[in-house]
Design an enzyme around this catalytic site. Structure first.
Site, PDB file in Angstrom:
ATOM      1  N   ARG A  24       0.850  -1.205   0.000  1.00 20.87           N
ATOM      2  CA  ARG A  24       0.000   0.000   0.000  1.00 20.87           C
ATOM      3  C   ARG A  24       0.886   1.256   0.000  1.00 20.87           C
ATOM      4  NH1 ARG A  24      -0.712   4.754   2.366  1.00 20.87           N
ATOM      5  NH2 ARG A  24      -0.540   3.844   4.461  1.00 20.87           N
ATOM      6  N   ASP A  25       1.419   1.628   1.135  1.00 18.04           N
ATOM      7  CA  ASP A  25       2.272   2.832   1.204  1.00 18.04           C
ATOM      8  C   ASP A  25       3.483   2.664   0.277  1.00 18.04           C
ATOM      9  OD1 ASP A  25       3.373   5.260   2.068  1.00 18.04           O
ATOM     10  OD2 ASP A  25       3.139   4.819   4.182  1.00 18.04           O
ATOM     11  N   HIS A 215       4.234   4.884  12.815  1.00 16.46           N
ATOM     12  CA  HIS A 215       4.473   4.769  11.370  1.00 16.46           C
ATOM     13  C   HIS A 215       5.521   5.812  10.994  1.00 16.46           C
ATOM     14  CE1 HIS A 215       2.704   4.404   7.107  1.00 16.46           C
ATOM     15  NE2 HIS A 215       3.377   5.526   7.018  1.00 16.46           N
ATOM     16  N   HIS A 217       8.707   7.282   8.496  1.00 19.66           N
ATOM     17  CA  HIS A 217       9.426   7.317   7.209  1.00 19.66           C
ATOM     18  C   HIS A 217      10.875   7.693   7.513  1.00 19.66           C
ATOM     19  CE1 HIS A 217       6.202   6.864   4.114  1.00 19.66           C
ATOM     20  NE2 HIS A 217       5.478   6.993   5.213  1.00 19.66           N
ATOM     21  N   CYS A 248       3.881   9.297   0.525  1.00 16.49           N
ATOM     22  CA  CYS A 248       2.578   9.839   0.127  1.00 16.49           C
ATOM     23  C   CYS A 248       2.751  10.720  -1.094  1.00 16.49           C
ATOM     24  CB  CYS A 248       1.981  10.646   1.279  1.00 16.49           C
ATOM     25  SG  CYS A 248       0.469  11.503   0.808  1.00 16.49           S
ATOM     26  N   ASN A 257       9.217   4.555   3.720  1.00 16.95           N
ATOM     27  CA  ASN A 257       8.969   4.146   5.107  1.00 16.95           C
ATOM     28  C   ASN A 257      10.256   3.555   5.671  1.00 16.95           C
ATOM     29  OD1 ASN A 257       6.293   3.797   3.591  1.00 16.95           O
ATOM     30  ND2 ASN A 257       5.633   3.506   5.699  1.00 16.95           N
TER      31      ASN A 257
HETATM   32  N1  COA Z   1     -13.074   4.509  -4.497  1.00 14.18           N
HETATM   33  C1  COA Z   1     -13.249   4.621  -5.820  1.00 14.18           C
HETATM   34  N2  COA Z   1     -13.531   5.763  -6.451  1.00 14.18           N
HETATM   35  C2  COA Z   1     -13.677   6.851  -5.691  1.00 14.18           C
HETATM   36  C3  COA Z   1     -13.508   6.821  -4.307  1.00 14.18           C
HETATM   37  C4  COA Z   1     -13.198   5.585  -3.702  1.00 14.18           C
HETATM   38  N3  COA Z   1     -12.994   5.468  -2.384  1.00 14.18           N
HETATM   39  N4  COA Z   1     -13.701   8.051  -3.821  1.00 14.18           N
HETATM   40  C5  COA Z   1     -13.972   8.858  -4.875  1.00 14.18           C
HETATM   41  N5  COA Z   1     -13.940   8.106  -6.009  1.00 14.18           N
HETATM   42  C6  COA Z   1     -14.141   8.590  -7.372  1.00 14.18           C
HETATM   43  C7  COA Z   1     -15.489   9.187  -7.582  1.00 14.18           C
HETATM   44  O1  COA Z   1     -16.398   8.174  -7.962  1.00 14.18           O
HETATM   45  C8  COA Z   1     -15.231  10.152  -8.695  1.00 14.18           C
HETATM   46  O2  COA Z   1     -15.131   9.444  -9.907  1.00 14.18           O
HETATM   47  P1  COA Z   1     -15.612  10.127 -11.283  1.00 14.18           P
HETATM   48  O3  COA Z   1     -14.697  11.290 -11.498  1.00 14.18           O
HETATM   49  O4  COA Z   1     -15.407   9.036 -12.269  1.00 14.18           O
HETATM   50  O5  COA Z   1     -17.019  10.515 -11.041  1.00 14.18           O
HETATM   51  C9  COA Z   1     -13.838  10.664  -8.379  1.00 14.18           C
HETATM   52  O6  COA Z   1     -13.232   9.642  -7.586  1.00 14.18           O
HETATM   53  C10 COA Z   1     -13.841  11.941  -7.608  1.00 14.18           C
HETATM   54  O7  COA Z   1     -14.710  11.806  -6.514  1.00 14.18           O
HETATM   55  P2  COA Z   1     -14.871  12.891  -5.361  1.00 14.18           P
HETATM   56  O8  COA Z   1     -15.841  12.419  -4.371  1.00 14.18           O
HETATM   57  O9  COA Z   1     -15.056  14.241  -5.992  1.00 14.18           O
HETATM   58  O10 COA Z   1     -13.496  12.785  -4.658  1.00 14.18           O
HETATM   59  P3  COA Z   1     -12.253  13.711  -4.783  1.00 14.18           P
HETATM   60  O11 COA Z   1     -11.825  13.965  -6.156  1.00 14.18           O
HETATM   61  O12 COA Z   1     -12.451  14.840  -3.840  1.00 14.18           O
HETATM   62  O13 COA Z   1     -11.183  12.701  -4.165  1.00 14.18           O
HETATM   63  C11 COA Z   1     -10.416  11.146  -2.546  1.00 14.18           C
HETATM   64  C12 COA Z   1     -11.157  12.412  -2.792  1.00 14.18           C
HETATM   65  C13 COA Z   1      -9.920  11.178  -1.110  1.00 14.18           C
HETATM   66  C14 COA Z   1     -11.328   9.961  -2.717  1.00 14.18           C
HETATM   67  C15 COA Z   1      -9.257  10.974  -3.512  1.00 14.18           C
HETATM   68  O14 COA Z   1      -8.500  12.151  -3.566  1.00 14.18           O
HETATM   69  C16 COA Z   1      -8.356   9.829  -3.120  1.00 14.18           C
HETATM   70  O15 COA Z   1      -8.706   8.661  -3.264  1.00 14.18           O
HETATM   71  N6  COA Z   1      -7.139  10.160  -2.680  1.00 14.18           N
HETATM   72  C17 COA Z   1      -6.149   9.200  -2.311  1.00 14.18           C
HETATM   73  C18 COA Z   1      -5.517   9.572  -1.012  1.00 14.18           C
HETATM   74  C19 COA Z   1      -4.405   8.626  -0.689  1.00 14.18           C
HETATM   75  O16 COA Z   1      -4.532   7.423  -0.731  1.00 14.18           O
HETATM   76  N7  COA Z   1      -3.237   9.201  -0.359  1.00 14.18           N
HETATM   77  C20 COA Z   1      -2.092   8.462  -0.027  1.00 14.18           C
HETATM   78  C21 COA Z   1      -2.221   7.726   1.240  1.00 14.18           C
HETATM   79  S1  COA Z   1      -2.218   8.717   2.685  1.00 14.18           S
HETATM   80 ZN    ZN Z   2       3.403   6.561   5.172  1.00 15.64          ZN
END
Ligand code: COA
Ligand code: ZN
Length: 313
Positions: A24-25, A215, A217, A248, A257
């Site tokens: 994952r990370d 956790h 890094h 991240c 990490n």
């Molecule tokens: N699983 C699948 N798709 C998701 C989702 C999820 N958990 N959350 C949102 N989406 C999709 C929506 O369906 C939408 O899709 P579309 O554009 O095809 O309609 C799109 O993502 C945007 O959705 P929205 O609700 O507007 O979310 P956002 O753009 O504000 O994104 C997050 C918010 C948090 C979901 C997104 O930024 C994300 O997944 N970030 C990853 C953070 C991460 O893992 N960081 C590293 C680890 S700390």
């Molecule tokens: Zn981390």
């Protein structure tokens, strides 16, 4: 829960529990997609090494984290070993629904204690994240244990210092919602051992019934020193990433990490029971550079264990 006190005599070392976050990370920041079959084979190999927990993947937006767009398939095809918990990172309700569907053993919710990092990573202010995660906890309703990872707990690469009072205030809010555990994340390697000693002392005093995981890094080379400060302060749960991969994508300057095998090797050498088969772990660790296609920072996989002796030249 068996959290030893700081007065534990040195002869009676506590059991240490490792959570492996490489898939994952570790993988989320890698530029080249890693095949689903490779991820599954890696998780299966890790399951045989003695981990307490494996963070298999995240149920995030596939646009945000394309590397982990195969989360359902990976969770569906890994061979689950009894005694190992298979956890997943979840940013929102949609992610929680996907995680429950995949029968994850734990949901690891995430938010940042830094407003700027939360906006960058999760695209919303902290209060909105907290409200959304509160709703997730309500919907899960005790069916699956909840852990909350608090990013940037030791400092933010954009805001700088994060006051301990801020960390405690967010931790308090989640503990009040009944979460099983909190992971205190040093997202960009800003923590130093004196700070870690202070933070783990404050958190354990405040939340004696909450599973606390640290956790780290290794961005500035302080990772293992911080593990040591934590262990000496009574912490028994750690995240680590095989090979020292990780970071991240939404935190400027983020890098790997702590390397799981280096941390486990250190604690093992000091006489701690990590429950790990270090030989098997190093065999898997030596595959990491092939899997990601570049050198990895972990050191013990290259140098060998301190017990691996060489013939005299
Ligand atoms: N699983 C699948 N798709 C998701 C989702 C999820 N958990 N959350 C949102 N989406 C999709 C929506 O369906 C939408 O899709 P579309 O554009 O095809 O309609 C799109 O993502 C945007 O959705 P929205 O609700 O507007 O979310 P956002 O753009 O504000 O994104 C997050 C918010 C948090 C979901 C997104 O930024 C994300 O997944 N970030 C990853 C953070 C991460 O893992 N960081 C590293 C680890 S700390
Ligand atoms: Zn981390």
């Amino acid at each position: 829960m068996n959290t030893p006190s700081k007065s534990t005599p040195s002869a009676v070392k506590p059991r240490i529990y490792f959570n492996e976050v490489a898939t994952r990370d570790g993988f989320q920041i890698e530029p080249n997609f890693i095949a689903t079959d490779t991820k599954i084979a890696l998780v299966d190999a890790l399951s045989a090494c003695g981990y307490a927990k494996i963070e298999v993947t995240s149920f995030t937006s596939p646009k945000a984290i394309p590397m982990l767009r195969d989360a359902e398939e990976v969770m569906g095809r890994i061979q689950r070993v009894p005694g190992v918990e298979y956890t997943v990172l979840v940013p929102n309700l949609r992610g929680a629904e996907r995680a429950l569907e995949s029968k994850a053993d734990e949901l690891n919710l995430v938010m940042s204690v830094s407003e700027t990092h939360n906006l960058a990573n999760l695209r919303m202010p902290r209060d909105k994240s907290f409200a959304a995660l509160t709703e997730v906890i309500r919907v899960v309703d005790g069916r699956t244990p909840i852990n909350v990872s608090l990013s940037c707990s030791f400092g933010c690469p954009m805001e700088g210092d994060v006051p301990l009072a801020t960390l405690i205030a967010w931790a308090e809010r989640f503990v009040a919602l009944g979460v099983r555990g909190l992971t205190v994340c040093d997202t960009t390697g800003m923590a130093h051992p004196a700070q870690v000693a202070q933070v783990v002392d404050a958190l354990q005093n405040r939340f004696p019934h909450t599973q606390l995981t640290l956790h780290f890094h290794n961005t500035r080379g302080m990772g293992l020193a911080n593990v040591l400060a934590s262990v000496q302060g009574g912490i028994v749960r750690f995240d680590g990433s095989l090979g020292g991969l990780g970071g991240c994508p939404y935190a400027p300057g983020a890098s790997g990490n702590i390397s799981s095998e280096d941390a486990i090797h250190m604690l093992d050498a000091m006489g701690y029971d990590t429950g790990m088969d270090l030989g098997a772990l190093l065999t898997v660790a030596r595959q990491m550079s092939h899997i990601v296609g570049h050198d990895v920072p972990g050191q013990v996989a290259k140098a060998g264990r301190i017990t691996d002796l060489h013939p005299a030249p």
